[in-house]
Design an enzyme around this catalytic site. Sequence first.
Site, PDB file in Angstrom:
ATOM      1  NE  ARG A   8     -25.489  18.291  55.438  1.00 61.01           N
ATOM      2  CZ  ARG A   8     -24.541  18.625  54.565  1.00 61.01           C
ATOM      3  NH1 ARG A   8     -23.832  19.741  54.744  1.00 61.01           N
ATOM      4  NH2 ARG A   8     -24.284  17.853  53.524  1.00 61.01           N
ATOM      5  CG  HIS A   9     -27.306  13.715  57.634  1.00 61.39           C
ATOM      6  ND1 HIS A   9     -26.052  13.371  57.163  1.00 61.39           N
ATOM      7  CD2 HIS A   9     -27.979  14.179  56.563  1.00 61.39           C
ATOM      8  CE1 HIS A   9     -25.968  13.619  55.880  1.00 61.39           C
ATOM      9  NE2 HIS A   9     -27.133  14.129  55.481  1.00 61.39           N
ATOM     10  CB  SER A  12     -24.022  10.058  54.804  1.00 58.49           C
ATOM     11  OG  SER A  12     -23.582  10.521  53.533  1.00 58.49           O
ATOM     12  CD1 TRP A  14     -22.330   6.016  49.774  1.00 59.91           C
ATOM     13  CD2 TRP A  14     -23.965   6.753  48.430  1.00 59.91           C
ATOM     14  NE1 TRP A  14     -22.792   4.943  49.071  1.00 59.91           N
ATOM     15  CE2 TRP A  14     -23.802   5.352  48.237  1.00 59.91           C
ATOM     16  CE3 TRP A  14     -24.936   7.421  47.706  1.00 59.91           C
ATOM     17  CZ2 TRP A  14     -24.570   4.644  47.323  1.00 59.91           C
ATOM     18  CZ3 TRP A  14     -25.705   6.696  46.810  1.00 59.91           C
ATOM     19  CH2 TRP A  14     -25.524   5.326  46.611  1.00 59.91           C
ATOM     20  N   GLY A  22     -28.795  12.041  47.892  1.00 55.50           N
ATOM     21  CA  GLY A  22     -30.224  12.250  47.675  1.00 55.50           C
ATOM     22  C   GLY A  22     -31.088  11.372  48.559  1.00 55.50           C
ATOM     23  NE  ARG A  60     -28.350  11.405  53.893  1.00 54.08           N
ATOM     24  CZ  ARG A  60     -29.116  10.970  52.910  1.00 54.08           C
ATOM     25  NH1 ARG A  60     -29.471   9.690  52.858  1.00 54.08           N
ATOM     26  NH2 ARG A  60     -29.511  11.797  51.951  1.00 54.08           N
ATOM     27  CD  GLU A  87     -29.952  16.609  50.639  1.00 51.77           C
ATOM     28  OE1 GLU A  87     -30.759  17.544  50.482  1.00 51.77           O
ATOM     29  OE2 GLU A  87     -28.810  16.763  51.090  1.00 51.77           O
ATOM     30  NE  ARG A  88     -31.211  19.401  43.820  1.00 52.85           N
ATOM     31  CZ  ARG A  88     -30.260  20.107  43.209  1.00 52.85           C
ATOM     32  NH1 ARG A  88     -29.340  20.729  43.922  1.00 52.85           N
ATOM     33  NH2 ARG A  88     -30.233  20.183  41.894  1.00 52.85           N
ATOM     34  CE1 TYR A  90     -27.694  17.330  44.149  1.00 55.73           C
ATOM     35  CE2 TYR A  90     -28.189  16.240  46.219  1.00 55.73           C
ATOM     36  CZ  TYR A  90     -27.710  17.334  45.531  1.00 55.73           C
ATOM     37  OH  TYR A  90     -27.270  18.440  46.213  1.00 55.73           O
ATOM     38  NE  ARG A 114     -22.474  19.375  44.487  1.00 54.62           N
ATOM     39  CZ  ARG A 114     -21.390  19.323  45.261  1.00 54.62           C
ATOM     40  NH1 ARG A 114     -20.177  19.332  44.714  1.00 54.62           N
ATOM     41  NH2 ARG A 114     -21.497  19.281  46.574  1.00 54.62           N
ATOM     42  CG  HIS A 167     -31.412  15.047  54.695  1.00 51.48           C
ATOM     43  ND1 HIS A 167     -30.648  13.900  54.738  1.00 51.48           N
ATOM     44  CD2 HIS A 167     -32.655  14.679  55.157  1.00 51.48           C
ATOM     45  CE1 HIS A 167     -31.379  12.894  55.195  1.00 51.48           C
ATOM     46  NE2 HIS A 167     -32.598  13.349  55.450  1.00 51.48           N
ATOM     47  N   GLY A 168     -28.891  18.661  54.252  1.00 52.31           N
ATOM     48  CA  GLY A 168     -28.365  19.932  53.800  1.00 52.31           C
ATOM     49  C   GLY A 168     -29.369  20.775  53.052  1.00 52.31           C
TER      50      GLY A 168
END
Length: 213
Positions: A8-9, A12, A14, A22, A60, A87-88, A90, A114, A167-168
């Site tokens: 996972r990156h 970030s 954010w 997202g 990222r 990533e998902r 959002y 979430r 990503h997560g």
Amino acid sequence: MNYLVLLRHGESQWNLENRFTGWVDVDISPKGESEARRAGELLKEKNLTFDYLFTSVLKRAIRTAELAFSVAGYTNIPTERDMALNERHYGALQGLNKKETADQFGEEQVHIWRRSYDVPPPKDVTELNPDGYAESLKDTAARTIPYYQQKIEPLVKEGKNVIVTAHGNSLRSLVMFLDNLTKEQVLELNIPTGTPLVYEFEDGKILNKYYLQ
């Protein structure tokens, strides 16, 4: 024996600001840079080498791989970047502060957005999301898992060593597939930033799984 590493990156900007990210192309924070370099140190200490790198198209994830590889001394590794590993999405939540969103919509509703498996965030059109698009974890898995099966799994079965930097939620989808998790189990799964997750394979079957620490 060969291996697949999921990374996972690093944190970030954010993540640091507690905002929904997202598909917004935010870079990693100074802490995220340190996490990426530490990941490279861990890979080097373990003497892991790779035949292929796969990343999302978001900076990222790309930047994390670049920093980790620089520290580990990896060069000229064939690389593929694809939105399937993003990533998902959002939706209308992208760019919003998570605490402020909970204050506005209620903690229970935000928790559902979430952490539910198949309930996407609102699709209201915003400046950051002009198409009004949004994904649940189920939607994310619907693009991430087929990509893995088509592009990455054949390499693993050939005995190649592969690293995926993403990503997560895209990585949670892959772990769900690899570990045969139920949708209830995957909701409890958290993947830390900048910490390589190693799957060891023998003849295409998983022998072992562990985080490098």
